[in-house]
Scaffold this motif. Structure first.
Motif, PDB file in Angstrom:
ATOM      1  N   THR A   1       7.021 -38.013 -29.217  1.00 19.29           N
ATOM      2  CA  THR A   1       7.237 -39.341 -28.640  1.00 19.29           C
ATOM      3  C   THR A   1       7.154 -40.402 -29.730  1.00 19.29           C
ATOM      4  N   PRO A   2       8.196 -41.187 -29.954  1.00 14.63           N
ATOM      5  CA  PRO A   2       8.168 -42.220 -31.003  1.00 14.63           C
ATOM      6  C   PRO A   2       7.113 -43.287 -30.694  1.00 14.63           C
ATOM      7  N   TYR A   3       6.694 -43.986 -31.731  1.00 14.71           N
ATOM      8  CA  TYR A   3       5.813 -45.137 -31.550  1.00 14.71           C
ATOM      9  C   TYR A   3       6.660 -46.352 -31.162  1.00 14.71           C
ATOM     10  N   PRO A   4       6.236 -47.116 -30.142  1.00 14.31           N
ATOM     11  CA  PRO A   4       6.979 -48.331 -29.769  1.00 14.31           C
ATOM     12  C   PRO A   4       6.539 -49.525 -30.628  1.00 14.31           C
ATOM     13  N   LEU A   5       7.291 -49.815 -31.661  1.00 15.32           N
ATOM     14  CA  LEU A   5       6.994 -50.956 -32.518  1.00 15.32           C
ATOM     15  C   LEU A   5       7.430 -52.235 -31.820  1.00 15.32           C
ATOM     16  N   LYS A   6       6.468 -53.142 -31.591  1.00 13.53           N
ATOM     17  CA  LYS A   6       6.779 -54.423 -30.964  1.00 13.53           C
ATOM     18  C   LYS A   6       6.807 -55.524 -32.023  1.00 13.53           C
ATOM     19  N   ALA A   7       7.859 -56.309 -31.990  1.00 15.59           N
ATOM     20  CA  ALA A   7       8.011 -57.434 -32.911  1.00 15.59           C
ATOM     21  C   ALA A   7       8.240 -58.693 -32.080  1.00 15.59           C
ATOM     22  N   ALA A   8       7.295 -59.613 -32.125  1.00 20.92           N
ATOM     23  CA  ALA A   8       7.376 -60.839 -31.329  1.00 20.92           C
ATOM     24  C   ALA A   8       7.542 -62.046 -32.247  1.00 20.92           C
ATOM     25  N   VAL A   9       8.655 -62.747 -32.087  1.00 14.88           N
ATOM     26  CA  VAL A   9       8.916 -63.958 -32.865  1.00 14.88           C
ATOM     27  C   VAL A   9       8.319 -65.153 -32.118  1.00 14.88           C
ATOM     28  N   THR A  10       7.572 -65.974 -32.823  1.00 14.67           N
ATOM     29  CA  THR A  10       6.997 -67.192 -32.241  1.00 14.67           C
ATOM     30  C   THR A  10       7.863 -68.389 -32.619  1.00 14.67           C
ATOM     31  N   TRP A  11       8.154 -69.219 -31.612  1.00 12.42           N
ATOM     32  CA  TRP A  11       8.970 -70.424 -31.811  1.00 12.42           C
ATOM     33  C   TRP A  11       8.146 -71.646 -31.434  1.00 12.42           C
ATOM     34  N   ALA A  12       8.011 -72.590 -32.354  1.00 15.15           N
ATOM     35  CA  ALA A  12       7.346 -73.863 -32.063  1.00 15.15           C
ATOM     36  C   ALA A  12       8.340 -74.782 -31.357  1.00 15.15           C
ATOM     37  N   ILE A  13       7.895 -75.432 -30.276  1.00 15.58           N
ATOM     38  CA  ILE A  13       8.785 -76.253 -29.445  1.00 15.58           C
ATOM     39  C   ILE A  13       8.405 -77.728 -29.550  1.00 15.58           C
ATOM     40  N   SER A  14       9.381 -78.540 -29.893  1.00 19.96           N
ATOM     41  CA  SER A  14       9.182 -79.995 -29.937  1.00 19.96           C
ATOM     42  C   SER A  14      10.372 -80.673 -29.263  1.00 19.96           C
ATOM     43  N   TRP A  15      10.203 -81.966 -28.967  1.00 17.33           N
ATOM     44  CA  TRP A  15      11.302 -82.692 -28.328  1.00 17.33           C
ATOM     45  C   TRP A  15      11.286 -84.153 -28.693  1.00 17.33           C
ATOM     46  N   GLN A  16      12.457 -84.774 -28.579  1.00 14.12           N
ATOM     47  CA  GLN A  16      12.589 -86.221 -28.700  1.00 14.12           C
ATOM     48  C   GLN A  16      13.552 -86.678 -27.613  1.00 14.12           C
ATOM     49  N   GLY A  17      13.330 -87.909 -27.134  1.00 14.69           N
ATOM     50  CA  GLY A  17      14.143 -88.361 -26.020  1.00 14.69           C
ATOM     51  C   GLY A  17      14.414 -89.844 -26.021  1.00 14.69           C
ATOM     52  N   SER A  18      15.067 -90.315 -24.968  1.00 14.42           N
ATOM     53  CA  SER A  18      15.427 -91.723 -24.832  1.00 14.42           C
ATOM     54  C   SER A  18      14.182 -92.599 -24.849  1.00 14.42           C
ATOM     55  N   GLY A  19      14.353 -93.819 -25.326  1.00 12.21           N
ATOM     56  CA  GLY A  19      13.249 -94.765 -25.368  1.00 12.21           C
ATOM     57  C   GLY A  19      12.237 -94.471 -26.452  1.00 12.21           C
ATOM     58  N   GLY A  20      12.620 -93.681 -27.468  1.00 11.14           N
ATOM     59  CA  GLY A  20      11.701 -93.368 -28.554  1.00 11.14           C
ATOM     60  C   GLY A  20      10.615 -92.387 -28.177  1.00 11.14           C
ATOM     61  N   THR A  21      10.800 -91.653 -27.095  1.00  9.35           N
ATOM     62  CA  THR A  21       9.789 -90.699 -26.643  1.00  9.35           C
ATOM     63  C   THR A  21       9.909 -89.381 -27.412  1.00  9.35           C
ATOM     64  N   GLY A  22       8.883 -88.572 -27.313  1.00 11.02           N
ATOM     65  CA  GLY A  22       8.897 -87.270 -27.975  1.00 11.02           C
ATOM     66  C   GLY A  22       7.533 -86.623 -27.927  1.00 11.02           C
ATOM     67  N   GLY A  23       7.465 -85.399 -28.379  1.00 11.35           N
ATOM     68  CA  GLY A  23       6.193 -84.689 -28.387  1.00 11.35           C
ATOM     69  C   GLY A  23       6.400 -83.197 -28.580  1.00 11.35           C
ATOM     70  N   ASP A  24       5.383 -82.437 -28.231  1.00 12.52           N
ATOM     71  CA  ASP A  24       5.412 -80.989 -28.366  1.00 12.52           C
ATOM     72  C   ASP A  24       5.248 -80.328 -27.006  1.00 12.52           C
ATOM     73  N   LEU A  25       5.794 -79.124 -26.886  1.00 11.29           N
ATOM     74  CA  LEU A  25       5.623 -78.276 -25.717  1.00 11.29           C
ATOM     75  C   LEU A  25       5.013 -76.958 -26.184  1.00 11.29           C
ATOM     76  N   PRO A  26       4.479 -76.144 -25.286  1.00  5.50           N
ATOM     77  CA  PRO A  26       3.851 -74.884 -25.709  1.00  5.50           C
ATOM     78  C   PRO A  26       4.813 -73.999 -26.495  1.00  5.50           C
ATOM     79  N   ASP A  27       4.272 -73.318 -27.508  1.00  9.20           N
ATOM     80  CA  ASP A  27       5.083 -72.365 -28.260  1.00  9.20           C
ATOM     81  C   ASP A  27       5.705 -71.344 -27.312  1.00  9.20           C
ATOM     82  N   GLY A  28       6.842 -70.790 -27.732  1.00  9.56           N
ATOM     83  CA  GLY A  28       7.485 -69.734 -26.976  1.00  9.56           C
ATOM     84  C   GLY A  28       7.569 -68.468 -27.808  1.00  9.56           C
ATOM     85  N   THR A  29       7.678 -67.327 -27.164  1.00  7.54           N
ATOM     86  CA  THR A  29       7.819 -66.064 -27.882  1.00  7.54           C
ATOM     87  C   THR A  29       9.001 -65.274 -27.332  1.00  7.54           C
TER      88      THR A  29
END
Length: 308
Positions: A263-291
């Motif tokens: 039985t092969p070993y199941p190698l798991k590779a998880a890429v982490t993505w940092a989430i940010s945003w900018q919007g109308s009225g000069g707004t912006g910020g961060d959202l939770p990281d995604g994988t």
């Protein structure tokens, strides 16, 4: 539009950067399991002319008009309240002849399809109401740039990237397996969400920041020991294998200490993505990281030796 389901949004979503249409892509899973996009909000749904046309159709035996996420009104209430100006039982004033000649839209609640089973999805229960052009309702569930940013988060699609391995699928006990991701397949993704007629918009960006390796067995060592491979300045992760570089251990990789047995070993590779945003009225910020996680089967063999 008046007879559309309450989960039908007018928010326009555009992928500005990211996987091309010819490549497989997948959504992200938020790292924070408690985070979820907004369950419902209000949107403009019809001009006075469109509402009148919808009610005229209703008078001729057409479909019921969907007014809120859970309520549909028939001809009597629509005519009484929106055409003849009748007051609602709760004291809400009616509208004369659908507000024809006025500049603005009638608004209603919209359910986020991703949260349809959430009880919060049924909090946007105001009856179809008027809002002058260029303004948004003074309501806790009025659309805002951060709502659009969260909506765009749910629409992000990242490359279905398979990590490069050397050896590719058959490793050897005590010899390192090199792991890397090419910068060409590992670039940021940006999605824009805008609500027509309101001037509201947000652009949500997912930026890759690292790769986490899980060997699929306790009989293995990761490189680095934490299993966290960071992104390089050039946008790549790890180092491609080159002949003669099996020692020292790779900057990103795995050394298996025991061979597989069928039985092969199941190698798991998880890429982490940092989430940010900018919007109308000069707004912006961060959202939770995604994988985004992929699993690859790895067969590990013993070193073969010849006895003389």
């Amino acid at each position: 539009m008046l007879t559309a389901e309450a989960g039908t949004s007018r928010i326009k979503v555009t992928q500005k950067t990211g996987p091309s249409s010819g490549r497989a892509a997948q959504g992200l899973a938020p790292v924070d399991p408690q985070w979820k996009p907004p369950a419902c909000w209000y949107e403009p749904v019809a001009t006075p002319e469109q509402l009148k046309a919808g009610v005229d159709k209703l008078k001729q035996g057409g479909d019921l008009v969907r007014v809120t996420p859970s309520l549909s009104w028939g001809e009597e209430l629509m005519v009484e309240h929106y055409e003849k100006g009748g007051q609602r039982s709760g004291g809400e004033a009616g509208y004369e002849n659908f507000n024809l000649g006025e500049d603005g839209h009638f608004w209603r609640g919209v359910i986020n399809p991703a949260n349809r089973t959430d009880l919060d999805a049924y909090e946007c229960e105001r009856t179809l109401f008027w809002q002058a052009a260029g303004s948004v309702p003074d309501d806790a569930h009025a659309p805002t740039p951060d709502i659009l940013a969260a909506y765009a988060y749910d629409k992000i699609k990242v490359p279905d990237t398979k990590v490069e391995l050397k050896p590719a699928t058959r490793s050897t006990v005590n010899l390192p397996t090199w792991v890397w991701l090419d910068k060409g397949d590992f670039a940021e993704v940006q999605v824009r969400a805008e609500l027509p007629g309101t001037g509201l918009w947000a652009e949500t960006t997912a930026k890759p920041v690292g790769l986490h390796l899980e060997p699929g067995t306790g009989d293995a060592e990761t490189h680095p020991a934490s299993g966290e491979c960071v992104i390089s300045k050039d946008g790549s992760i790890g180092t491609p294998y080159a002949k003669g570089t099996s020692q020292p251990p790779p900057p990103c990789g795995i050394t298996y200490l025991r061979a597989t047995s069928g039985t092969p070993y199941p190698l798991k590779a998880a890429v982490t993505w940092a989430i940010s945003w900018q919007g109308s009225g000069g707004t912006g910020g961060d959202l939770p990281d995604g994988t985004f996680e992929t699993t690859q089967d790895i067969t590990v063999q013993e070193i073969q030796s010849i006895n003389r």
